[in-house]
Every structure is written in structure tokens, then in C-alpha cells.
Design a protein around this motif. Structure first.
Motif, PDB file in Angstrom:
ATOM      1  N   ARG A  95      17.541  33.560  39.107  1.00 16.90           N
ATOM      2  CA  ARG A  95      17.309  33.058  37.753  1.00 16.90           C
ATOM      3  C   ARG A  95      17.991  33.899  36.682  1.00 16.90           C
ATOM      4  NH1 ARG A  95      11.082  32.820  37.049  1.00 16.90           N
ATOM      5  NH2 ARG A  95      11.781  32.419  34.934  1.00 16.90           N
ATOM      6  N   LEU A  96      18.673  34.934  37.095  1.00 11.06           N
ATOM      7  CA  LEU A  96      19.159  35.880  36.102  1.00 11.06           C
ATOM      8  C   LEU A  96      20.264  35.320  35.191  1.00 11.06           C
ATOM      9  CD1 LEU A  96      18.721  39.409  36.231  1.00 11.06           C
ATOM     10  CD2 LEU A  96      20.978  38.785  35.442  1.00 11.06           C
ATOM     11  N   ARG A  97      20.047  35.419  33.890  1.00 10.55           N
ATOM     12  CA  ARG A  97      21.017  34.918  32.910  1.00 10.55           C
ATOM     13  C   ARG A  97      21.590  36.037  32.050  1.00 10.55           C
ATOM     14  NH1 ARG A  97      20.238  31.388  35.847  1.00 10.55           N
ATOM     15  NH2 ARG A  97      19.641  29.245  35.430  1.00 10.55           N
ATOM     16  N   CYS A  98      20.790  37.092  31.852  1.00 12.37           N
ATOM     17  CA  CYS A  98      21.212  38.138  30.918  1.00 12.37           C
ATOM     18  C   CYS A  98      21.051  39.524  31.541  1.00 12.37           C
ATOM     19  CB  CYS A  98      20.365  38.014  29.656  1.00 12.37           C
ATOM     20  SG  CYS A  98      20.706  39.308  28.481  1.00 12.37           S
ATOM     21  N   LEU A  99      22.135  40.279  31.537  1.00 10.73           N
ATOM     22  CA  LEU A  99      22.097  41.642  32.081  1.00 10.73           C
ATOM     23  C   LEU A  99      22.477  42.629  30.996  1.00 10.73           C
ATOM     24  CD1 LEU A  99      22.035  43.712  34.488  1.00 10.73           C
ATOM     25  CD2 LEU A  99      24.470  43.221  34.780  1.00 10.73           C
ATOM     26  N   LYS A 100      21.654  43.657  30.854  1.00 12.15           N
ATOM     27  CA  LYS A 100      21.987  44.730  29.934  1.00 12.15           C
ATOM     28  C   LYS A 100      22.184  45.989  30.765  1.00 12.15           C
ATOM     29  CE  LYS A 100      20.558  46.508  25.549  1.00 12.15           C
ATOM     30  NZ  LYS A 100      19.461  46.848  24.698  1.00 12.15           N
ATOM     31  N   LEU A 101      23.236  46.690  30.467  1.00 16.17           N
ATOM     32  CA  LEU A 101      23.629  47.778  31.340  1.00 16.17           C
ATOM     33  C   LEU A 101      24.033  49.002  30.548  1.00 16.17           C
ATOM     34  CD1 LEU A 101      23.953  47.647  34.407  1.00 16.17           C
ATOM     35  CD2 LEU A 101      26.360  47.167  34.036  1.00 16.17           C
ATOM     36  N   LYS A 115      41.742  44.413  38.907  1.00 12.13           N
ATOM     37  CA  LYS A 115      41.967  43.534  40.047  1.00 12.13           C
ATOM     38  C   LYS A 115      40.762  42.633  40.269  1.00 12.13           C
ATOM     39  CE  LYS A 115      42.568  44.947  44.394  1.00 12.13           C
ATOM     40  NZ  LYS A 115      42.880  46.028  45.321  1.00 12.13           N
ATOM     41  N   LYS A 116      41.028  41.387  40.476  1.00 10.31           N
ATOM     42  CA  LYS A 116      39.952  40.412  40.711  1.00 10.31           C
ATOM     43  C   LYS A 116      39.236  40.710  42.026  1.00 10.31           C
ATOM     44  CE  LYS A 116      38.176  36.089  40.296  1.00 10.31           C
ATOM     45  NZ  LYS A 116      37.532  35.492  39.162  1.00 10.31           N
ATOM     46  N   GLN A 117      37.919  40.682  41.964  1.00 10.42           N
ATOM     47  CA  GLN A 117      37.110  40.916  43.153  1.00 10.42           C
ATOM     48  C   GLN A 117      36.646  39.579  43.715  1.00 10.42           C
ATOM     49  OE1 GLN A 117      35.883  44.282  44.063  1.00 10.42           O
ATOM     50  NE2 GLN A 117      37.674  44.746  42.824  1.00 10.42           N
ATOM     51  N   GLY A 118      36.410  39.543  45.003  1.00  6.27           N
ATOM     52  CA  GLY A 118      35.936  38.297  45.608  1.00  6.27           C
ATOM     53  C   GLY A 118      34.445  38.075  45.360  1.00  6.27           C
ATOM     54  N   GLY A 119      34.040  36.830  45.368  1.00  6.24           N
ATOM     55  CA  GLY A 119      32.610  36.494  45.350  1.00  6.24           C
ATOM     56  C   GLY A 119      31.900  36.678  44.031  1.00  6.24           C
ATOM     57  N   LEU A 120      32.656  36.784  42.929  1.00  8.47           N
ATOM     58  CA  LEU A 120      32.006  36.964  41.633  1.00  8.47           C
ATOM     59  C   LEU A 120      31.904  35.599  40.939  1.00  8.47           C
ATOM     60  CD1 LEU A 120      33.859  40.204  40.513  1.00  8.47           C
ATOM     61  CD2 LEU A 120      31.575  40.024  41.460  1.00  8.47           C
ATOM     62  N   SER A 121      30.990  34.771  41.402  1.00 13.15           N
ATOM     63  CA  SER A 121      31.009  33.403  40.895  1.00 13.15           C
ATOM     64  C   SER A 121      30.567  33.306  39.447  1.00 13.15           C
ATOM     65  CB  SER A 121      30.220  32.467  41.794  1.00 13.15           C
ATOM     66  OG  SER A 121      28.896  32.872  41.854  1.00 13.15           O
ATOM     67  N   CYS A 122      29.856  34.313  38.923  1.00 17.39           N
ATOM     68  CA  CYS A 122      29.516  34.252  37.495  1.00 17.39           C
ATOM     69  C   CYS A 122      30.786  34.282  36.644  1.00 17.39           C
ATOM     70  CB  CYS A 122      28.541  35.354  37.112  1.00 17.39           C
ATOM     71  SG  CYS A 122      29.188  37.006  37.276  1.00 17.39           S
ATOM     72  N   TRP A 163      28.915  44.926  42.675  1.00 19.65           N
ATOM     73  CA  TRP A 163      27.780  44.449  43.490  1.00 19.65           C
ATOM     74  C   TRP A 163      26.778  43.706  42.593  1.00 19.65           C
ATOM     75  CZ3 TRP A 163      22.567  45.961  43.075  1.00 19.65           C
ATOM     76  CH2 TRP A 163      21.729  45.391  44.039  1.00 19.65           C
ATOM     77  N   LEU A 164      26.498  44.328  41.435  1.00 15.07           N
ATOM     78  CA  LEU A 164      25.552  43.703  40.501  1.00 15.07           C
ATOM     79  C   LEU A 164      26.039  42.334  40.072  1.00 15.07           C
ATOM     80  CD1 LEU A 164      24.307  46.211  37.804  1.00 15.07           C
ATOM     81  CD2 LEU A 164      22.928  44.879  39.386  1.00 15.07           C
ATOM     82  N   LEU A 165      27.304  42.259  39.671  1.00 10.31           N
ATOM     83  CA  LEU A 165      27.852  40.980  39.219  1.00 10.31           C
ATOM     84  C   LEU A 165      27.780  39.941  40.344  1.00 10.31           C
ATOM     85  CD1 LEU A 165      30.995  41.927  37.102  1.00 10.31           C
ATOM     86  CD2 LEU A 165      28.714  41.369  36.299  1.00 10.31           C
ATOM     87  N   ARG A 166      27.978  40.405  41.563  1.00 10.67           N
ATOM     88  CA  ARG A 166      27.931  39.510  42.708  1.00 10.67           C
ATOM     89  C   ARG A 166      26.518  38.989  42.951  1.00 10.67           C
ATOM     90  NH1 ARG A 166      30.785  42.928  46.139  1.00 10.67           N
ATOM     91  NH2 ARG A 166      32.708  42.403  45.049  1.00 10.67           N
ATOM     92  N   MET A 196      24.494  38.174  40.757  1.00 13.54           N
ATOM     93  CA  MET A 196      24.059  37.389  39.604  1.00 13.54           C
ATOM     94  C   MET A 196      24.969  36.191  39.395  1.00 13.54           C
ATOM     95  SD  MET A 196      23.253  40.658  37.248  1.00 13.54           S
ATOM     96  CE  MET A 196      21.936  41.764  37.776  1.00 13.54           C
ATOM     97  N   PRO A 197      24.883  35.207  40.280  1.00 14.82           N
ATOM     98  CA  PRO A 197      25.831  34.087  40.205  1.00 14.82           C
ATOM     99  C   PRO A 197      25.656  33.222  38.950  1.00 14.82           C
ATOM    100  CG  PRO A 197      24.164  33.699  41.900  1.00 14.82           C
ATOM    101  CD  PRO A 197      24.003  35.101  41.452  1.00 14.82           C
ATOM    102  N   PHE A 198      24.530  33.361  38.254  1.00 12.01           N
ATOM    103  CA  PHE A 198      24.318  32.516  37.066  1.00 12.01           C
ATOM    104  C   PHE A 198      24.339  33.308  35.762  1.00 12.01           C
ATOM    105  CE2 PHE A 198      22.003  30.760  40.731  1.00 12.01           C
ATOM    106  CZ  PHE A 198      22.831  29.667  40.965  1.00 12.01           C
ATOM    107  N   LEU A 199      24.869  34.510  35.834  1.00 10.25           N
ATOM    108  CA  LEU A 199      24.899  35.374  34.649  1.00 10.25           C
ATOM    109  C   LEU A 199      25.676  34.724  33.503  1.00 10.25           C
ATOM    110  CD1 LEU A 199      24.127  38.261  33.670  1.00 10.25           C
ATOM    111  CD2 LEU A 199      26.433  38.950  34.316  1.00 10.25           C
ATOM    112  N   GLU A 200      25.047  34.672  32.316  1.00  8.97           N
ATOM    113  CA  GLU A 200      25.720  34.089  31.149  1.00  8.97           C
ATOM    114  C   GLU A 200      26.091  35.137  30.100  1.00  8.97           C
ATOM    115  OE1 GLU A 200      23.044  31.102  29.754  1.00  8.97           O
ATOM    116  OE2 GLU A 200      23.319  29.866  31.558  1.00  8.97           O
ATOM    117  N   GLU A 201      25.251  36.184  30.040  1.00  3.65           N
ATOM    118  CA  GLU A 201      25.403  37.163  28.977  1.00  3.65           C
ATOM    119  C   GLU A 201      25.373  38.567  29.549  1.00  3.65           C
ATOM    120  OE1 GLU A 201      22.197  36.054  26.230  1.00  3.65           O
ATOM    121  OE2 GLU A 201      23.101  37.608  24.965  1.00  3.65           O
ATOM    122  N   LEU A 202      26.364  39.351  29.210  1.00  7.05           N
ATOM    123  CA  LEU A 202      26.380  40.740  29.671  1.00  7.05           C
ATOM    124  C   LEU A 202      26.456  41.650  28.452  1.00  7.05           C
ATOM    125  CD1 LEU A 202      26.744  42.890  31.957  1.00  7.05           C
ATOM    126  CD2 LEU A 202      29.191  42.522  31.741  1.00  7.05           C
TER     127      LEU A 202
END
Ligand SMILES: *[C@@H]1O[C@H](CO)[C@@H](O)[C@H](O)[C@H]1NC(C)=O
Ligand SMILES: *[C@@H]1O[C@H](CO)[C@@H](O)[C@H](O)[C@H]1NC(C)=O
Ligand SMILES: *[C@@H]1O[C@H](CO)[C@@H](O)[C@H](O)[C@H]1NC(C)=O
Ligand SMILES: *[C@@H]1O[C@H](CO)[C@@H](O)[C@H](O)[C@H]1NC(C)=O
Ligand SMILES: *[C@@H]1O[C@H](CO)[C@@H](O)[C@H](O)[C@H]1NC(C)=O
Ligand SMILES: *[C@@H]1O[C@H](CO)[C@@H](O)[C@H](O)[C@H]1NC(C)=O
Length: 443
Positions: A295-301, A354-361, A318-321, A323-329
Motif C-alpha cells: 500500500r505504500l505511496r509515500c516514502l520519506k528518507l 544506471k537503470k536498475q532492474g525491477g524498479l516498477s515505481c 532495495w527500498l525502491l524495489r 515499493m512498486p506503488f510509490l508516488e512520492e519520495l
């Protein structure tokens, strides 16, 4: 005199609300104004007492040990004089172990008042080489209580403690407590929606904590070496979690796995704040493969950059991976070294952009990236982070960089960003400083 008469004839609720705007001392002084004002202050529904707050006097001689009882005795007197319901009681003050009994009897007195809904005790332990123990309090059950904040004391739950069945907010900061008591304190309050636990000090063995709270929505937890294991077992409503790691000396790997377990147990959250050093610690442990926050939409880091630690970036990816539905960082950038070490960033750039694999967000959902930093130099040295999102986030609309100090935006930086091959056709970059925005299009 007509004016004074008019003030005297005000309805008493109005008089009480006038007094509520004054300091407690001034409110009490109004009893000398006129007969009709004499007892009005005893109907005050909210008391906030302590250093700088109430002007009760005797508040700034914090070195006056051991007899500092006059102030607390005055508070005691004040509370026992109240005739109306007391809804809010807050106390901020220095105490030492020897004054535990006085505070305890104040707590017991408050318990007898009708309907206390909000109780806050912020205690600073008085600096004294002999009496450097915190105040000890046996926590009674307040049935009307909705919000409880405790700070700086040792809490013991008396046998037969029944808890607070209406409590919705519990805030513990630098509280000394045993694992069992903490568990009972949290779980006798079934209606908790907000739980804040910071800098806890375990009185016996290290803390083992698991949360099963049906209504919990917000969790803030600061992990330190007192905590052995903490996780969310069942909190279906948990929506926001704010985690950080504080005051560590060694055993970093252990703290890292405690943090990882807590973070990955908060699976229901839509908003996650990984504050001070959590990400850095994640680079020390093996991160679970295929884990997701559905359900994650917003990540603060909070992120230290630049650094030559490649594993930090791996943890970031790893974190981005996860969070496939991340909208806001939202990234709080902090530079670990001074600005002249921008050379450290250089070897990282190629790896980062470099683009990483599996970062669907990045392909589908990430619309906004906000970077906050002290100075623009930090952004320049970590420009690869900015570029990473420009180059790889397909639906990005806004990349905002806010900085507090440092120079005007350097044309060379804008030029550099404008030369970047941007993935999203809607992307815009805003640089914000001192209330002014510099916006430019990138493509
Ligand atoms: C508190 O929780 C109990 C169940 O544990 C429930 O019956 C009650 O209605 C709740 N009270 C409030 C104020 O939400
Ligand atoms: C946990 O944090 C508190 C407050 O910073 C500190 O007093 C305590 O010593 C810490 N515990 C450990 C084991 O570091
Ligand atoms: C949660 O903690 C309590 C108290 O420490 C313990 O009795 C219980 O077994 C724990 N539950 C889980 C699922 O770990
Ligand atoms: C930590 O606690 C959770 C839940 O109570 C449990 O499942 C897990 O096995 C514990 N981990 C360790 C290392 O004790
Ligand atoms: C950190 O923890 C140690 C105990 O491990 C304690 O002595 C020290 O006061 C703590 N520091 C802070 C800033 O809380
Ligand atoms: C990881 O997730 C994908 C997609 O859900 C799945 O096909 C794959 O089998 C999973 N791999 C592991 C090791 O669980």
C-alpha cells in the motif's frame, strides 16, 4: 467603574476562557480584582505548568538540591483547589529521585479529579552526582484519559493495573521501563491510534516488543540498544510509520536487524518515514528478497550523501524495489563530509545513474521527488541522485530541490540538468531557496 462592572457581570464560562489565555500565575491574581472573580481560576479546565509556562515562581534555580519541593507543593495545592473538571494537565519540570513521592501523590490527586483527558509529564532528571536516578512513578489507571505523554521517569505498573480503555495517544520519551510493563501499558489500551516510543531505557533485560493493536494508525519508534526485538504483529489500520535509530555505540548489525524486522513488519503502511541512519544501517544486513509494501505511496528518507559506500545505494534500490506503488519520495540529504569531497561522488555517478532492474515505481507511479538539503553544494555533489530520477522515472512530474543556505542556483548546474536525457515528458524541476522558486523545464 462601569467597565469593571461589565467585566464582573460576564458569564462565568467567558471569564474562564479569558483566564485560560493568561499564565497560571496571572489567572490566580485575578482573584484579587473583584469579588466575582475570586474563585473563577478554580474552574480552569487546562493547566500547563513548569519552566517558562506558568510563572509560578521558583522555576529557574535548577541547581537547588535536594529541597526543590516548594514548587511541586504549590502545584499540589493548586490542583486540590480546583473545583471544576480538569481536562488537561501538563507539567514540565526538573525533579530528582528523592521527589518521587511528591510527584506520586500529585498523580494520585489527579486521578481523583473528574475526567482528565490529557495528561503530560515531561520530567528532566536533575543533574546531581549522587541522585542521578529518575523519578519513579507507579502509574494508576485513569479511565477518562485519551492522551498520555510521559518523559524522563521510571514507570512501574502496579499489580492489577487496568490500563486506559479510552486512550488513543500514548507518547513515551526517555522512559525507563521493563519489557513486561511496556507490553502491558501498550496493550491494555486497545483503542490506541497513535503510539510514539523514543529513546526507551530498559530497566531489566533488553526489550522484546510486539504490537497487536486493532486501531493503531500512527507509529513512531526510535530504536536504540535497549531494544532487542520489536515488530508489528497485527495492526491492520497502521498507516504511517516513522522509524529511526539513535544513540548507538557498537553492535550496529544487531540494531540494523532490529530495524529491518520492525520496518518489514509494518506492511500495511501507506506512508513510511525512515529517519536518521536507518538506510545506512540497512546496508549492513542482508535484505529480504521479493519483499513488498503493497500500500505504500509515500516514502520519506534521510540520506547521507556523498559516500563511497556502494552498499548504501544497494539498500536504497532495495527500498525502491519494495515499493512498486510509490508516488512520492521525499529525501532529506545530508552531506557526510565537507563540500570539497565531491570527488567521492564521482566514482559513484556511473553506478547510480544506471537503470536498475525491477524498479516498477519508476516505470509507473513515481510522480514527485522532493529533495531537501542544507546547502545547494550538497545537491551539486550528489547531482547523480537528481539525475537518476530524471533519467529513470517515466511518469515524473515534479522534481523539487529545496535548500536553506548557499549560493544562487548556478547556471552550470541548470545547464547540466537540461542536457540530461529526461524520461518523462511532463517533468519539471523547481529549485527553491528563501521563499523563491526557480523553475525550469527539462527534456
Ligand atoms: C474502545 O475499545 C472498546 C473495545 O476494546 C470499544 O468497545 C469501545 O467502544 C472503544 N471506545 C472508543 C472511545 O473508541
Ligand atoms: C537508549 O536511549 C536513551 C535515551 O537516549 C539512553 O538514555 C539509553 O542509555 C539508551 N539505551 C542504550 C542501551 O543505549
Ligand atoms: C509478544 O510479546 C509478548 C510479551 O513479551 C509475548 O508474551 C508474546 O509471546 C509475543 N508474541 C509474539 C507473536 O511474539
Ligand atoms: C522478533 O519478534 C517476532 C514477533 O514477535 C518474532 O516472529 C521473531 O522471531 C523475533 N525475532 C527474534 C530474532 O527474536
Ligand atoms: C547513549 O547511551 C549510553 C548508554 O549506552 C548513555 O550512557 C548515553 O547517555 C546515551 N547518550 C545519549 C545522547 O542519550
Ligand atoms: C518473487 O516475486 C515474483 C513475482 O511476484 C515471483 O514470480 C517469484 O517467484 C518470487 N521469487 C521468490 C524467490 O519468491
Amino acid at each position: 467603574m462601569a467597565g469593571a462592572d461589565r467585566i464582573s457581570s460576564l458569564p462565568s464560562e467567558l471569564k474562564v476562557s479569558i483566564l485560560s489565555c493568561l499564565s497560571v500565575k496571572d489567572a490566580i491574581r485575578t482573584s484579587t480584582l473583584a469579588r466575582s472573580w475570586r474563585h473563577v481560576w478554580t474552574l480552569l479546565p487546562c493547566l500547563s505548568l513548569g519552566i517558562y509556562e506558568d510563572l509560578l515562581g521558583d522555576t529557574d534555580d535548577t541547581t537547588d538540591i535536594p529541597v526543590k519541593s516548594s514548587w511541586i507543593e504549590r502545584v499540589h495545592h493548586l490542583v486540590s483547589s480546583l473545583r471544576g473538571p480538569l481536562l488537561v494537565f501538563e507539567l514540565f519540570h526538573c525533579f530528582h529521585f528523592g521527589q518521587s513521592t511528591l510527584l506520586q501523590s500529585l498523580l494520585d490527586l489527579l486521578l481523583k479529579k473528574v475526567g482528565v483527558e490529557k495528561l503530560g509529564l515531561w520530567i528532566q532528571t536533575q543533574v546531581d552526582p549522587v541522585l542521578l536516578y529518575p523519578v519513579v512513578l507507579y502509574l494508576p489507571s485513569f479511565h477518562s484519559l485519551k492522551e498520555l505523554s510521559l518523559s524522563g521517569c521510571l514507570i512501574i505498573l502496579p499489580t492489577g493495573f487496568l490500563g486506559f480503555n479510552r486512550l488513543t495517544t500514548l507518547n513515551l520519551n526517555e522512559v525507563h521501563i521493563s519489557s513486561d510493563d511496556l507490553h502491558s501499558l501498550v496493550h491494555t489500551s486497545n483503542n490506541l491510534t497513535t503510539l510514539v516510543i523514543l529513546n526507551i531505557v530498559a530497566t531489566e533485560k533488553p526489550l522484546l516488543l510486539n504490537f497487536s493493536l486493532p486501531l493503531l494508525r500512527h507509529l513512531t519508534f526510535g530504536i536504540n540498544e535497549s531494544v532487542e526485538n520489536v515488530s508489528v504483529v497485527c495492526a491492520p489500520c497502521l498507516d504511517q510509520a516513522h522509524i529511526y535509530i539513535w544513540n548507538y555505540t557498537d553492535s550496529k548489525e544487531k540494531l540494523a536487524s532490529v530495524a529491518l524486522r520492525l520496518v518489514t513488519s509494518a506492511v500495511t503502511v501507506s506512508s513510511l518515514n525512515l529517519d536518521f541512519d536507518v538506510l545506512k544501517f540497512f546496508s549492513l544486513v542482508t535484505l529480504p528478497f521479493n519483499f513488498t509494501f503493497p500500500r505504500l505511496r509515500c516514502l520519506k528518507l534521510h540520506l547521507h550523501i556523498p559516500t563511497s559506500n556502494k552498499r548504501l545505494y544497494s539498500a536504497f534500490f532495495w527500498l525502491l524495489r519494495c515499493m512498486p506503488f510509490l508516488e512520492e519520495l521525499k529525501v532529506e540529504l545530508e552531506s557526510e563530509f565537507s563540500s570539497q569531497t565531491s570527488w567521492v561522488a564521482i566514482p559513484m555517478r556511473e553506478f547510480l545513474v544506471k537503470k536498475q532492474g525491477g524498479l516498477s515505481c519508476l516505470d509507473q507511479t513515481l510522480k514527485s521527488v522532493r529533495i531537501r538539503t542544507e546547502s545547494l553544494i550538497d545537491v551539486m555533489t550528489s547531482i547523480a541522485v537528481v539525475k537518476f530520477f530524471l533519467v529513470n522515472a517515466n511518469v515524473l512530474r515534479l522534481l523539487k530541490i529545496a535548500h536553506w543556505t548557499g549560493s544562487e542556483v548556478m547556471p552550470i548546474m541548470i545547464e547540466d540538468l537540461q542536457k540530461t536525457k529526461v524520461a518523462s515528458s511532463d517533468a519539471k524541476v523547481v529549485i527553491h531557496r528563501h521563499g523563491e522558486n526557480v523553475t525550469f523545464d527539462v527534456r
